[in-house]
Write an enzyme that holds these catalytic residues in place. Sequence first.
Site, PDB file in Angstrom:
ATOM      1  N   ASP A 160      -1.752 -15.025  -1.735  1.00 45.65           N
ATOM      2  CA  ASP A 160      -2.774 -13.953  -1.449  1.00 45.65           C
ATOM      3  C   ASP A 160      -3.069 -12.412  -2.072  1.00 45.65           C
ATOM      4  OD1 ASP A 160      -2.644 -14.401   1.432  1.00 45.65           O
ATOM      5  OD2 ASP A 160      -0.524 -13.759   2.222  1.00 45.65           O
TER       6      ASP A 160
ATOM      7  N   GLY B 289       2.190   0.124   3.188  1.00 45.09           N
ATOM      8  CA  GLY B 289       2.992  -0.830   3.205  1.00 45.09           C
ATOM      9  C   GLY B 289       3.946  -1.377   2.191  1.00 45.09           C
ATOM     10  N   ALA B 290       4.718  -2.098   3.035  1.00 50.78           N
ATOM     11  CA  ALA B 290       5.879  -2.983   1.505  1.00 50.78           C
ATOM     12  C   ALA B 290       6.394  -4.230   2.337  1.00 50.78           C
ATOM     13  CB  ALA B 290       6.702  -1.858   1.299  1.00 50.78           C
ATOM     14  N   GLY B 291       4.960  -4.895   2.865  1.00 52.71           N
ATOM     15  CA  GLY B 291       6.002  -6.174   3.998  1.00 52.71           C
ATOM     16  C   GLY B 291       5.219  -7.331   3.120  1.00 52.71           C
TER      17      GLY B 291
ATOM     18  N   LYS C 187       7.239 -18.102   4.713  1.00 56.32           N
ATOM     19  CA  LYS C 187       6.329 -17.982   3.405  1.00 56.32           C
ATOM     20  C   LYS C 187       7.971 -18.145   2.977  1.00 56.32           C
ATOM     21  CE  LYS C 187       2.416 -15.158   4.496  1.00 56.32           C
ATOM     22  NZ  LYS C 187       1.183 -14.331   4.098  1.00 56.32           N
TER      23      LYS C 187
ATOM     24  N   ASN D 287       2.200 -19.057  -0.177  1.00 53.08           N
ATOM     25  CA  ASN D 287       1.559 -18.363   0.919  1.00 53.08           C
ATOM     26  C   ASN D 287       0.489 -20.261   1.152  1.00 53.08           C
ATOM     27  OD1 ASN D 287      -0.216 -18.292  -1.208  1.00 53.08           O
ATOM     28  ND2 ASN D 287      -1.540 -17.416   0.585  1.00 53.08           N
TER      29      ASN D 287
ATOM     30  N   ASN E 102       5.277   3.438   2.809  1.00 55.16           N
ATOM     31  CA  ASN E 102       5.747   2.477   3.827  1.00 55.16           C
ATOM     32  C   ASN E 102       6.856   3.307   5.040  1.00 55.16           C
ATOM     33  OD1 ASN E 102       5.638  -0.311   4.993  1.00 55.16           O
ATOM     34  ND2 ASN E 102       7.915   0.291   4.717  1.00 55.16           N
TER      35      ASN E 102
HETATM   36  P1  NDP Z   1       4.651  -8.300   7.671  1.00 56.18           P
HETATM   37  O1  NDP Z   1       5.503  -7.734   8.962  1.00 56.18           O
HETATM   38  O2  NDP Z   1       5.726  -8.106   5.998  1.00 56.18           O
HETATM   39  O3  NDP Z   1       4.709  -6.329   7.352  1.00 56.18           O
HETATM   40  C1  NDP Z   1       4.054  -5.225   7.766  1.00 56.18           C
HETATM   41  C2  NDP Z   1       3.633  -3.813   7.141  1.00 56.18           C
HETATM   42  O4  NDP Z   1       2.988  -3.031   8.311  1.00 56.18           O
HETATM   43  C3  NDP Z   1       5.235  -3.477   6.938  1.00 56.18           C
HETATM   44  O5  NDP Z   1       4.554  -2.733   5.836  1.00 56.18           O
HETATM   45  C4  NDP Z   1       5.106  -1.850   8.138  1.00 56.18           C
HETATM   46  O6  NDP Z   1       6.132  -0.553   7.992  1.00 56.18           O
HETATM   47  C5  NDP Z   1       4.022  -1.827   8.537  1.00 56.18           C
HETATM   48  N1  NDP Z   1       3.495  -1.679   9.647  1.00 56.18           N
HETATM   49  C6  NDP Z   1       3.084  -2.367  10.905  1.00 56.18           C
HETATM   50  N2  NDP Z   1       3.181  -1.442  12.190  1.00 56.18           N
HETATM   51  C7  NDP Z   1       3.345  -0.319  11.593  1.00 56.18           C
HETATM   52  C8  NDP Z   1       3.091   1.490  11.959  1.00 56.18           C
HETATM   53  N3  NDP Z   1       2.941   1.046  13.238  1.00 56.18           N
HETATM   54  N4  NDP Z   1       3.082   2.492  11.669  1.00 56.18           N
HETATM   55  C9  NDP Z   1       3.177   2.517  10.258  1.00 56.18           C
HETATM   56  N5  NDP Z   1       3.891   1.094   9.273  1.00 56.18           N
HETATM   57  C10 NDP Z   1       3.520   0.158  10.105  1.00 56.18           C
HETATM   58  O7  NDP Z   1       3.723  -8.622   7.890  1.00 56.18           O
HETATM   59  P2  NDP Z   1       2.463  -8.604   7.062  1.00 56.18           P
HETATM   60  O8  NDP Z   1       3.103  -8.121   4.792  1.00 56.18           O
HETATM   61  O9  NDP Z   1       2.559 -10.464   5.904  1.00 56.18           O
HETATM   62  O10 NDP Z   1       0.997  -8.278   6.876  1.00 56.18           O
HETATM   63  C11 NDP Z   1       0.761  -7.550   6.816  1.00 56.18           C
HETATM   64  C12 NDP Z   1      -0.550  -7.366   7.459  1.00 56.18           C
HETATM   65  O11 NDP Z   1      -1.424  -8.267   6.417  1.00 56.18           O
HETATM   66  C13 NDP Z   1      -1.466  -8.246   8.474  1.00 56.18           C
HETATM   67  O12 NDP Z   1      -1.973  -7.533   9.741  1.00 56.18           O
HETATM   68  C14 NDP Z   1      -1.881 -10.126   8.202  1.00 56.18           C
HETATM   69  O13 NDP Z   1      -3.277  -9.926   8.845  1.00 56.18           O
HETATM   70  C15 NDP Z   1      -2.553  -9.070   6.668  1.00 56.18           C
HETATM   71  N6  NDP Z   1      -2.767 -10.339   6.133  1.00 56.18           N
HETATM   72  C16 NDP Z   1      -3.957 -10.084   5.759  1.00 56.18           C
HETATM   73  C17 NDP Z   1      -4.291 -11.606   4.662  1.00 56.18           C
HETATM   74  C18 NDP Z   1      -6.486 -11.790   4.109  1.00 56.18           C
HETATM   75  O14 NDP Z   1      -6.502 -12.383   3.462  1.00 56.18           O
HETATM   76  N7  NDP Z   1      -6.803 -10.399   4.538  1.00 56.18           N
HETATM   77  C19 NDP Z   1      -3.361 -12.219   4.380  1.00 56.18           C
HETATM   78  C20 NDP Z   1      -2.210 -11.599   4.757  1.00 56.18           C
HETATM   79  C21 NDP Z   1      -1.218 -10.631   5.300  1.00 56.18           C
HETATM   80  P3  NDP Z   1       7.352  -1.109   7.681  1.00 56.18           P
HETATM   81  O15 NDP Z   1       7.866  -1.392   6.602  1.00 56.18           O
HETATM   82  O16 NDP Z   1       8.122   0.493   7.602  1.00 56.18           O
HETATM   83  O17 NDP Z   1       7.751  -1.247   9.213  1.00 56.18           O
END
Ligand code: NDP
Length: 290
Positions: A109, A132-134, A73, A94, A156
């Site tokens: 998205d 979240g902050a991803g 992405k 995306n 986050n």
């Molecule tokens: P990223 O890897 O960029 O971000 C993941 C996020 O989840 C981060 O903020 C991370 O925190 C947090 N996280 C992961 N595991 C844990 C945990 N055990 N405890 C606390 N925080 C956690 O992924 P994306 O943002 O791309 O995707 C996130 C989700 O969104 C995915 O599951 C994906 O399937 C879903 N998604 C759904 C879409 C839809 O159309 N419905 C479209 C795009 C994504 P940290 O920064 O601390 O690691």
Amino acid sequence: MSEPSRFLSLLTGSFSTPAGENPTVAMVEAAYRELGLNARYINCDVSPCALVDAVRGARAMGWAGFNCSLPHKVAVIEYLDGLAESAALIGAVNCVVLREGRLIGENTDGQGFMASLRSVADPSGQQVVVFGAGGAARAIAVELALAGAAQVTIVNRDRARAVELAALLNERTSARAAAATWGTGYRVPEGTGIIVNATSIGLSPDVHARLALNVDSLQAGMVVADVIPNPPRTELIRDAVTRGCTPLDGIGMLVNQAVIGIEHWTGRKANASVMRAVLEELMDKAGEPN
Ligand code: NDP
């Protein structure tokens, strides 16, 4: 480039890896069939080192556009000719669209999330908490702020990422934004209208994972949204229903981002109900809890 005709399909698809479990192809091709379009969506497993050639190939073959999923992405941006405004702000793409011979990066998205959200609430003037902050959180937080949310709190695990996203919103949008940490059980502040799980917590196979959230702080009438499409009934969605909140599952976001992509590529509005039914059937077959 030739127009699609009887023996020449309009081509679209997806570049990601791993790609084998990505159901988007089934949903998009069902939408094309329903629209009566001679169009195809090809799901491609593309490694990071092959991304440049994949984009070049799509360009050479006159694809109308393509989705980019993990891990491409951000990396895809350098191979494109321009970015739409929100994609530039989010810093990720995306959905790529061929416009007048130029490949333009969009981020659907967050827009897909907003289309889903608007079916139950108007974010304008609201206090919102985003977990979240991803990539997904970034896209959603930016769109919420651009849509006039008054206050956006980013919670986050990695605090530095939350601080960075809050700073982006404060600098580039009219929303007030702040970063917060989980603690042992985050209490949703009084006055919050919308909360969004944009982490990967709850995604299959870890379907019973829970946010570190004090469920008693969920108030009746709040909108509780989850980005997790598989399974759609996450623990958070179940808690929201129990507490009298308005639940919004991740299938709506997934369907709506594809509806927006299809409109970019074909100029046609796809049938979201047909697309949702395809995804729900696939998830039922996978035996996910509902
Ligand atoms: P990223 O890897 O960029 O971000 C993941 C996020 O989840 C981060 O903020 C991370 O925190 C947090 N996280 C992961 N595991 C844990 C945990 N055990 N405890 C606390 N925080 C956690 O992924 P994306 O943002 O791309 O995707 C996130 C989700 O969104 C995915 O599951 C994906 O399937 C879903 N998604 C759904 C879409 C839809 O159309 N419905 C479209 C795009 C994504 P940290 O920064 O601390 O690691």
